[in-house]
Design a protein around this motif. Structure first.
Motif, PDB file in Angstrom:
ATOM      1  N   GLY A   1       0.955  -1.235  -0.006  1.00 57.39           N
ATOM      2  CA  GLY A   1       0.197   0.094  -0.111  1.00 57.39           C
ATOM      3  C   GLY A   1       0.803   1.315  -0.036  1.00 57.39           C
ATOM      4  O   GLY A   1       0.310   2.226  -0.283  1.00 57.39           O
ATOM      5  N   ALA A   2       2.156   1.172   0.550  1.00 58.28           N
ATOM      6  CA  ALA A   2       2.932   2.440   0.627  1.00 58.28           C
ATOM      7  C   ALA A   2       3.883   2.395  -0.426  1.00 58.28           C
ATOM      8  O   ALA A   2       4.719   3.358  -0.636  1.00 58.28           O
ATOM      9  N   GLY A   3       3.949   1.514  -1.402  1.00 60.24           N
ATOM     10  CA  GLY A   3       4.683   1.361  -2.422  1.00 60.24           C
ATOM     11  C   GLY A   3       5.253   0.305  -2.766  1.00 60.24           C
ATOM     12  O   GLY A   3       4.438  -0.788  -2.837  1.00 60.24           O
ATOM     13  N   ALA A   4       6.594  -0.034  -2.964  1.00 62.36           N
ATOM     14  CA  ALA A   4       7.106  -1.343  -3.460  1.00 62.36           C
ATOM     15  C   ALA A   4       8.457  -1.458  -2.793  1.00 62.36           C
ATOM     16  O   ALA A   4       9.234  -0.405  -2.429  1.00 62.36           O
ATOM     17  N   TRP A   5       8.912  -2.640  -2.464  1.00 54.53           N
ATOM     18  CA  TRP A   5      10.335  -2.844  -2.117  1.00 54.53           C
ATOM     19  C   TRP A   5      11.078  -4.073  -2.985  1.00 54.53           C
ATOM     20  O   TRP A   5      10.140  -5.151  -3.558  1.00 54.53           O
ATOM     21  N   LEU A   6      12.231  -4.092  -3.095  1.00 55.13           N
ATOM     22  CA  LEU A   6      12.990  -4.746  -3.925  1.00 55.13           C
ATOM     23  C   LEU A   6      13.541  -6.111  -3.119  1.00 55.13           C
ATOM     24  O   LEU A   6      14.315  -5.750  -2.220  1.00 55.13           O
ATOM     25  N   LYS A   7      13.441  -7.283  -3.435  1.00 47.84           N
ATOM     26  CA  LYS A   7      13.908  -8.559  -3.000  1.00 47.84           C
ATOM     27  C   LYS A   7      14.798  -9.150  -3.858  1.00 47.84           C
ATOM     28  O   LYS A   7      14.428  -9.555  -4.934  1.00 47.84           O
ATOM     29  N   THR A   8      16.178  -8.992  -3.547  1.00 49.20           N
ATOM     30  CA  THR A   8      16.984  -9.712  -4.497  1.00 49.20           C
ATOM     31  C   THR A   8      17.049 -11.421  -4.091  1.00 49.20           C
ATOM     32  O   THR A   8      17.383 -11.580  -2.852  1.00 49.20           O
ATOM     33  N   THR A   9      16.926 -12.285  -5.193  1.00 53.81           N
ATOM     34  CA  THR A   9      17.014 -13.649  -5.093  1.00 53.81           C
ATOM     35  C   THR A   9      18.302 -14.194  -5.248  1.00 53.81           C
ATOM     36  O   THR A   9      19.052 -13.497  -5.818  1.00 53.81           O
ATOM     37  N   PRO A  10      18.707 -15.427  -4.797  1.00 56.91           N
ATOM     38  CA  PRO A  10      20.156 -15.899  -4.752  1.00 56.91           C
ATOM     39  C   PRO A  10      20.244 -16.311  -6.154  1.00 56.91           C
ATOM     40  O   PRO A  10      19.605 -16.284  -7.314  1.00 56.91           O
ATOM     41  N   ASN A  11      21.648 -16.448  -6.727  1.00 52.51           N
ATOM     42  CA  ASN A  11      21.908 -16.871  -8.013  1.00 52.51           C
ATOM     43  C   ASN A  11      21.109 -18.280  -8.145  1.00 52.51           C
ATOM     44  O   ASN A  11      21.404 -19.165  -7.500  1.00 52.51           O
ATOM     45  N   PRO A  12      20.598 -18.410  -9.448  1.00 53.37           N
ATOM     46  CA  PRO A  12      19.894 -19.705  -9.615  1.00 53.37           C
ATOM     47  C   PRO A  12      20.698 -21.014  -9.722  1.00 53.37           C
ATOM     48  O   PRO A  12      20.440 -22.046  -9.477  1.00 53.37           O
ATOM     49  N   ASN A  13      21.957 -20.844 -10.089  1.00 52.66           N
ATOM     50  CA  ASN A  13      22.835 -21.901 -10.326  1.00 52.66           C
ATOM     51  C   ASN A  13      24.192 -21.541  -9.687  1.00 52.66           C
ATOM     52  O   ASN A  13      25.367 -21.146 -10.424  1.00 52.66           O
ATOM     53  N   PRO A  14      24.446 -21.461  -8.387  1.00 51.54           N
ATOM     54  CA  PRO A  14      25.650 -20.795  -7.591  1.00 51.54           C
ATOM     55  C   PRO A  14      26.766 -21.698  -7.959  1.00 51.54           C
ATOM     56  O   PRO A  14      28.019 -21.058  -7.635  1.00 51.54           O
ATOM     57  N   LEU A  15      26.991 -22.833  -8.035  1.00 55.20           N
ATOM     58  CA  LEU A  15      27.749 -23.718  -8.278  1.00 55.20           C
ATOM     59  C   LEU A  15      28.293 -24.041  -9.918  1.00 55.20           C
ATOM     60  O   LEU A  15      29.218 -24.788 -10.134  1.00 55.20           O
ATOM     61  N   ASN A  16      27.593 -23.198 -10.838  1.00 51.71           N
ATOM     62  CA  ASN A  16      27.962 -23.187 -12.188  1.00 51.71           C
ATOM     63  C   ASN A  16      27.829 -24.576 -12.796  1.00 51.71           C
ATOM     64  O   ASN A  16      28.674 -25.073 -13.565  1.00 51.71           O
ATOM     65  N   LEU A  17      26.903 -25.454 -12.344  1.00 53.44           N
ATOM     66  CA  LEU A  17      26.754 -26.877 -12.720  1.00 53.44           C
ATOM     67  C   LEU A  17      26.143 -26.793 -14.142  1.00 53.44           C
ATOM     68  O   LEU A  17      25.353 -25.998 -14.633  1.00 53.44           O
ATOM     69  N   PRO A  18      26.575 -27.864 -14.950  1.00 56.58           N
ATOM     70  CA  PRO A  18      25.874 -28.064 -16.156  1.00 56.58           C
ATOM     71  C   PRO A  18      24.278 -28.415 -15.954  1.00 56.58           C
ATOM     72  O   PRO A  18      23.785 -28.595 -14.899  1.00 56.58           O
ATOM     73  N   PRO A  19      23.428 -28.298 -17.191  1.00 59.48           N
ATOM     74  CA  PRO A  19      21.921 -28.472 -16.969  1.00 59.48           C
ATOM     75  C   PRO A  19      21.619 -29.816 -16.408  1.00 59.48           C
ATOM     76  O   PRO A  19      22.117 -30.671 -16.384  1.00 59.48           O
ATOM     77  N   PHE A  20      20.432 -29.734 -15.589  1.00 62.50           N
ATOM     78  CA  PHE A  20      19.786 -30.853 -14.882  1.00 62.50           C
ATOM     79  C   PHE A  20      20.440 -31.453 -13.891  1.00 62.50           C
ATOM     80  O   PHE A  20      20.827 -32.703 -13.866  1.00 62.50           O
ATOM     81  N   THR A  21      21.638 -30.960 -13.498  1.00 62.17           N
ATOM     82  CA  THR A  21      22.655 -31.424 -12.462  1.00 62.17           C
ATOM     83  C   THR A  21      22.530 -30.755 -11.047  1.00 62.17           C
ATOM     84  O   THR A  21      22.337 -29.662 -10.708  1.00 62.17           O
ATOM     85  N   ILE A  22      22.566 -31.977  -9.901  1.00 63.90           N
ATOM     86  CA  ILE A  22      22.523 -31.575  -8.622  1.00 63.90           C
ATOM     87  C   ILE A  22      23.545 -31.795  -7.956  1.00 63.90           C
ATOM     88  O   ILE A  22      23.975 -32.989  -8.222  1.00 63.90           O
ATOM     89  N   ARG A  23      24.105 -31.054  -6.907  1.00 60.97           N
ATOM     90  CA  ARG A  23      25.324 -31.573  -6.298  1.00 60.97           C
ATOM     91  C   ARG A  23      25.086 -31.899  -4.838  1.00 60.97           C
ATOM     92  O   ARG A  23      24.506 -31.171  -4.348  1.00 60.97           O
ATOM     93  N   VAL A  24      25.189 -33.228  -4.492  1.00 60.87           N
ATOM     94  CA  VAL A  24      24.954 -33.631  -3.364  1.00 60.87           C
ATOM     95  C   VAL A  24      26.260 -34.448  -2.493  1.00 60.87           C
ATOM     96  O   VAL A  24      26.908 -34.837  -3.159  1.00 60.87           O
ATOM     97  N   GLN A  25      26.098 -34.572  -1.207  1.00 57.52           N
ATOM     98  CA  GLN A  25      26.971 -35.010  -0.107  1.00 57.52           C
ATOM     99  C   GLN A  25      26.139 -36.274   0.115  1.00 57.52           C
ATOM    100  O   GLN A  25      25.109 -36.195   0.667  1.00 57.52           O
ATOM    101  N   TYR A  26      27.180 -37.475   0.314  1.00 55.82           N
ATOM    102  CA  TYR A  26      26.665 -38.699   0.827  1.00 55.82           C
ATOM    103  C   TYR A  26      27.350 -39.095   1.743  1.00 55.82           C
ATOM    104  O   TYR A  26      28.464 -38.682   2.104  1.00 55.82           O
ATOM    105  N   ALA A  27      26.911 -40.138   2.741  1.00 55.41           N
ATOM    106  CA  ALA A  27      27.795 -40.646   3.653  1.00 55.41           C
ATOM    107  C   ALA A  27      29.084 -41.189   3.242  1.00 55.41           C
ATOM    108  O   ALA A  27      29.006 -41.778   2.073  1.00 55.41           O
ATOM    109  N   PRO A  28      29.952 -41.329   4.043  1.00 56.21           N
ATOM    110  CA  PRO A  28      31.484 -41.691   3.693  1.00 56.21           C
ATOM    111  C   PRO A  28      31.243 -43.184   3.283  1.00 56.21           C
ATOM    112  O   PRO A  28      30.688 -43.930   3.564  1.00 56.21           O
ATOM    113  N   GLY A  29      32.068 -43.471   1.901  1.00 54.30           N
ATOM    114  CA  GLY A  29      31.969 -44.707   1.129  1.00 54.30           C
ATOM    115  C   GLY A  29      30.720 -45.084   0.966  1.00 54.30           C
ATOM    116  O   GLY A  29      30.645 -46.387   0.237  1.00 54.30           O
TER     117      GLY A  29
END
Length: 285
Positions: free
Chosen positions: A12-40
């Motif tokens: 009602g008082a105007g607008a405010w800007l919200k900056t979102t994070p980088n959509p691909n912060p790790l610069n991964l190739p398309p359709f790729t997800i980086r994950v951590q697994y339990a050792p071994g």
């Protein structure tokens, strides 16, 4: 106006800007997800779903998982890690174009942390984090295209905090936070929600019933059932839902034992009519 790089929210008082994070912060190739697994351990379950995997490091045990993408098929990550007990963290992804993430991490009992990744085109998050027994919170995600969040966190018994997600298009919210450890309900736009069955079922840490919009709601049965430690808000939500132009068709037991174990909550509960308090087939003792 909504865009993925920046989101402008008009007030009602105007607008405010919200900056979102980088959509691909790790610069991964398309359709790729980086994950951590339990050792071994290795990402055996994603491989069984047709994904290819590449080890990034052995200590810690980090992998890139790439889901095969068929241009004739909707981009789909549903069930990719479901029931993977060795998955411990999600570090980032290039998920641009993925539209379905239902059951993506369901029953990943040992998943402890999730970093931001692009969900801007996703339309379905049903059961996305259901039964994640170790997950306490998630980052803010762009959910402005999501239409269904059924059981999104159902059974995630350690889940305590949910950011304020854009749910303006979501029609299905049944079981969304059932059996979680959430203490404060997030600020959600529920103006399109038609089903809210069991939305906060057995949320015993919840302290307040939010005054969510029920304007489109058809079914809110057992919405706050067994939320015994609620201190207030139930009466206001009942008054709103029961007196709106078109009240919900189904509402039995929406507040069953809600606030029962607090003085202020019990006082509100006593003012709510029987059928809103007692589910079908139950009797008041």
């Amino acid at each position: 106006m909504i865009s993925f790089g920046n989101i402008i929210l008009t007030t009602g008082a105007g607008a405010w800007l919200k900056t979102t994070p980088n959509p691909n912060p790790l610069n991964l190739p398309p359709f790729t997800i980086r994950v951590q697994y339990a050792p071994g351990t290795t990402p055996a379950i994603p491989v069984s779903h047709g994904a290819t995997v590449t080890q990034v490091s052995a200590d810690p045990n980090i992998w890139d998982v790439t889901q095969e993408h068929d241009e004739n098929f909707f981009p789909y990550w549903g069930w990719l890690f479901a029931q993977d007990l060795d998955l411990v963290a999600v570090l980032g992804a290039n998920s641009s174009g993925i539209t379905k993430m239902n059951h993506l991490f369901s029953y990943c009992d040992n998943l402890r942390s999730v970093e931001f990744f692009d969900t801007s085109l996703c339309t379905s998050m049903d059961n996305m984090f259901s039964h994640n027994l170790s997950l306490r919170e998630i980052p803010w995600f762009d959910t402005h295209n999501v239409v269904t969040m059924r059981n999104m966190f159902d059974g995630a018994t350690s889940f305590e905090h949910c950011p304020d997600l854009d749910t303006s298009r979501v029609t299905q919210m049944s079981g969304m936070f059932a059996y979680t450890a959430i203490q404060e309900a997030p600020a959600l736009d529920t103006s399109s929600a038609e089903e809210m069955i069991d939305m906060f079922y057995v949320c015993e840490s919840l302290k307040h019933v939010p005054l969510y919009s029920t304007a489109s709601c058809i079914d809110m049965r057992s919405m706050f059932a067994f939320c015994r430690n609620v201190e207030g808000g139930a009466l206001a939500l009942y008054n709103q839902a029961s007196t709106q132009a078109v009240p919900p068709t189904y509402y039995r037991g929406a507040f069953y034992e809600c606030g029962k174990d607090t003085e202020s909550g019990a006082a509100e509960l006593a003012q709510i009519p029987y059928d809103w308090r007692i589910p079908e087939g139950f009797q008041e003792i």
